[in-house]
Motif scaffolding. Structure first.
Motif, mmCIF file in Angstrom:
data_model
loop_
_atom_site.group_PDB
_atom_site.id
_atom_site.type_symbol
_atom_site.label_atom_id
_atom_site.label_comp_id
_atom_site.label_asym_id
_atom_site.label_seq_id
_atom_site.Cartn_x
_atom_site.Cartn_y
_atom_site.Cartn_z
ATOM 1 N N GLU A 164 0.836 -1.201 0.000
ATOM 2 C CA GLU A 164 0.000 0.000 0.000
ATOM 3 C C GLU A 164 0.868 1.246 0.000
ATOM 4 N N GLY A 165 0.291 2.343 -0.509
ATOM 5 C CA GLY A 165 0.861 3.671 -0.413
ATOM 6 C C GLY A 165 2.362 3.781 -0.470
ATOM 7 N N ALA A 166 2.910 4.336 0.611
ATOM 8 C CA ALA A 166 4.343 4.596 0.672
ATOM 9 C C ALA A 166 5.153 3.314 0.587
ATOM 10 N N SER A 167 4.634 2.236 1.143
ATOM 11 C CA SER A 167 5.364 0.962 1.105
ATOM 12 C C SER A 167 5.524 0.454 -0.322
ATOM 13 N N ARG A 168 4.526 0.699 -1.158
ATOM 14 C CA ARG A 168 4.631 0.269 -2.553
ATOM 15 C C ARG A 168 5.793 0.974 -3.237
ATOM 16 N N ASP A 169 5.911 2.266 -3.033
ATOM 17 C CA ASP A 169 6.998 3.011 -3.664
ATOM 18 C C ASP A 169 8.354 2.541 -3.141
ATOM 19 N N ILE A 170 8.423 2.299 -1.846
ATOM 20 C CA ILE A 170 9.676 1.820 -1.248
ATOM 21 C C ILE A 170 10.036 0.451 -1.796
ATOM 22 N N GLY A 171 9.036 -0.434 -1.836
ATOM 23 C CA GLY A 171 9.289 -1.787 -2.308
ATOM 24 C C GLY A 171 9.732 -1.844 -3.748
ATOM 25 N N LEU A 172 9.058 -1.085 -4.601
ATOM 26 C CA LEU A 172 9.432 -1.088 -6.012
ATOM 27 C C LEU A 172 10.807 -0.479 -6.227
ATOM 28 N N GLY A 173 11.109 0.542 -5.447
ATOM 29 C CA GLY A 173 12.442 1.120 -5.556
ATOM 30 C C GLY A 173 13.525 0.145 -5.124
ATOM 31 N N LEU A 174 13.240 -0.589 -4.050
ATOM 32 C CA LEU A 174 14.184 -1.581 -3.542
ATOM 33 C C LEU A 174 14.411 -2.696 -4.552
ATOM 34 N N LEU A 175 13.328 -3.115 -5.194
ATOM 35 C CA LEU A 175 13.400 -4.264 -6.082
ATOM 36 C C LEU A 175 13.952 -3.940 -7.464
ATOM 37 N N ARG A 176 13.918 -2.683 -7.818
ATOM 38 C CA ARG A 176 14.351 -2.304 -9.161
ATOM 39 C C ARG A 176 15.755 -2.817 -9.446
ATOM 40 N N ASP A 177 16.670 -2.525 -8.575
ATOM 41 C CA ASP A 177 18.059 -2.924 -8.799
ATOM 42 C C ASP A 177 18.255 -4.420 -8.577
ATOM 43 N N LEU A 178 17.557 -4.987 -7.589
ATOM 44 C CA LEU A 178 17.762 -6.399 -7.257
ATOM 45 C C LEU A 178 17.326 -7.322 -8.390
ATOM 46 N N LEU A 179 16.229 -6.982 -9.062
ATOM 47 C CA LEU A 179 15.707 -7.874 -10.096
ATOM 48 C C LEU A 179 16.329 -7.648 -11.465
ATOM 49 N N ARG A 180 17.103 -6.591 -11.589
ATOM 50 C CA ARG A 180 17.676 -6.280 -12.899
ATOM 51 C C ARG A 180 18.545 -7.424 -13.422
ATOM 52 N N GLY A 181 19.241 -8.112 -12.535
ATOM 53 C CA GLY A 181 20.137 -9.180 -12.982
ATOM 54 C C GLY A 181 19.580 -10.571 -12.777
ATOM 55 N N ALA A 182 18.273 -10.705 -12.619
ATOM 56 C CA ALA A 182 17.676 -12.018 -12.365
ATOM 57 C C ALA A 182 18.012 -13.000 -13.485
ATOM 58 N N ALA A 183 18.310 -14.231 -13.087
ATOM 59 C CA ALA A 183 18.723 -15.256 -14.050
ATOM 60 C C ALA A 183 17.536 -16.019 -14.635
ATOM 61 N N PHE A 184 16.338 -15.558 -14.398
ATOM 62 C CA PHE A 184 15.152 -16.242 -14.905
ATOM 63 C C PHE A 184 14.097 -15.206 -15.282
ATOM 64 N N ARG A 185 13.125 -15.637 -16.090
ATOM 65 C CA ARG A 185 12.039 -14.749 -16.466
ATOM 66 C C ARG A 185 11.169 -14.473 -15.245
ATOM 67 N N HIS A 186 10.694 -13.249 -15.166
ATOM 68 C CA HIS A 186 9.940 -12.869 -13.978
ATOM 69 C C HIS A 186 8.922 -11.791 -14.312
ATOM 70 N N GLN A 187 7.962 -11.655 -13.427
ATOM 71 C CA GLN A 187 6.908 -10.667 -13.602
ATOM 72 C C GLN A 187 6.412 -10.270 -12.212
ATOM 73 N N VAL A 188 6.083 -9.007 -12.049
ATOM 74 C CA VAL A 188 5.622 -8.510 -10.769
ATOM 75 C C VAL A 188 4.173 -8.056 -10.869
ATOM 76 N N ILE A 189 3.359 -8.485 -9.917
ATOM 77 C CA ILE A 189 1.964 -8.075 -9.851
ATOM 78 C C ILE A 189 1.756 -7.420 -8.494
#
Length: 376
Positions: free
Chosen positions: A128-153
């Motif tokens: 929700e709200g502020a947590s969504r922005d924090i979470g997406l910001g946190l995950l942006r860099d972490l998932l960039r190098g993922a070794a598998f196909r992925h999708q976020v909902i």
């Protein structure tokens, strides 16, 4: 979603699952997922529901994997598989500790994750709200190098709570810390009624806490669905402290020969919901499971067992498991190696080790009640 420190990925920190004391900072249940325009797709936002998110999920292909050499283990042969993993990430703006747990959990998941070339990991982020922005910001860099196909909902907490409340309202008074507390929120019973909320196209999903550390390939956990016995609808590990030896004290006193609250392998120590395998299709089809969600059945069982808990979904699953163990596939302790030892120092030192022992190579550590997780 029972429990506070439901370990691995925290669902909330008002009360610690398998703990016993109120927590000072709220946490969050679930895993989180990604952003980064080219690295993954952000589905959801605004008023999107599970159903609309699923329609978009089918219409939008997962982000491609970054090519990396395999680090051991092989890819599963056969057709591709959609793997759905759900995590809760709420109230993160108040908790730097929660943000750190989420980052550590996701890093370990990505480090060991190896999927087949046609597989895709669908990360469901409840936020929700502020947590969504924090979470997406946190995950942006972490998932960039993922070794598998992925999708976020992304799923909005308020929308889900609206859908859940009519289903779980009767449970909250039996399995929540109290009115107005974090665990009294309907969202912490999401796993109980997930089969009525998720679209039918999704037949299996794993829900995890955020205070986890993965030591093996997440795909291997999905393979546990294949080990469900007939009639089982949920995969879950045993509670590794004498939490329910304590909670069921009155029933145990009235039934001195009972296995309720006794340690494994022969006893029924209850469950810990830090790692939950939900066979949604089986939950939808099970007449027994859906009957147990009815307020009259919840009331009947809580009266029989003199049960009053504060760990949300974990308490519900534990109580139902005492009456109908056939509904559950018990995961090996190595899939949810809980580390909290609170009850050892609060009246149960004489029996604690009977609950806490776990043999075998750990696949997932669960740092419930803020317990440090071993370094690599």
């Amino acid at each position: 979603m029972a429990a506070l420190g439901r370990a691995g990925w925290a669902r909330g920190w008002g009360w610690a699952r398998g703990w016993g004391w109120p927590r000072s900072q709220p946490c969050a249940l679930a895993l989180a997922a990604a952003l980064a325009v080219c690295a993954f797709y952000y589905l959801g936002g605004g008023g999107e529901t599970f159903s609309s998110a699923t329609r978009r999920l089918r219409a939008t292909p997962p982000a491609p994997a970054r090519r990396q050499p395999q680090r051991g283990g092989g890819e599963a042969a056969g057709a591709g598989r959609g793997l759905h993993l759900l995590m809760m990430f709420t109230k993160a703006e108040r908790s730097p500790a929660l943000r750190g747990k989420a980052q550590g959990a996701l890093r370990s998941l990505l480090r060991h994750g190896r999927l087949g070339a046609a597989d895709a990991l669908h990360l469901h982020l409840v936020t929700e709200g502020a947590s969504r922005d924090i979470g997406l910001g946190l995950l942006r860099d972490l998932l960039r190098g993922a070794a598998f196909r992925h999708q976020v909902i992304v799923h909005d907490v308020n929308e889900l709570t609206e859908k859940l409340f009519p289903i779980v309202e009767a449970m909250q008074k039996h399995f929540s810390a109290g009115s107005g507390t974090y665990y009294s929120d309907s969202i912490f019973f999401l796993s109980v009624a997930m089969h009525r909320i998720m679209p039918k196209e999704i037949t299996q999903i794993i829900q995890v806490d955020l205070d986890l550390k993965y030591k093996t390939n997440i795909r291997d956990l999905f393979d546990e669905f294949d080990n469900f016995p007939e009639g089982a609808v949920i995969g879950i590990a045993r509670e590794m402290q004498p939490v329910y030896r304590h909670t069921f004290w009155q029933y145990r006193r009235e039934n001195p020969q009972t296995k309720v609250g006794e340690p494994p392998p022969d006893g029924l120590p209850g469950f810990n919901s830090g790692v939950l395998l939900l066979n949604l299709e089986a939950m939808r089809q099970s007449k027994l499971y859906n009957q147990l969600l009815e307020p009259s059945m919840v009331q009947k069982l809580t009266e029989k067992y003199h049960f009053k808990g504060h760990l949300g979904d974990q308490d519900f699953f534990t109580m139902v498991g005492m009456e109908h163990p056939e509904l559950f596939h018990v995961l090996d302790c190595t899939w949810n190696r809980q580390l909290c030892t609170w009850w050892r120092d609060h009246g149960y030192s004489d029996v604690f080790d009977q609950y806490f022992q776990c043999e075998g190579e750990v696949k997932i550590y669960h740092g419930n009640c803020n317990t440090p997780i071993p370094e690599d």
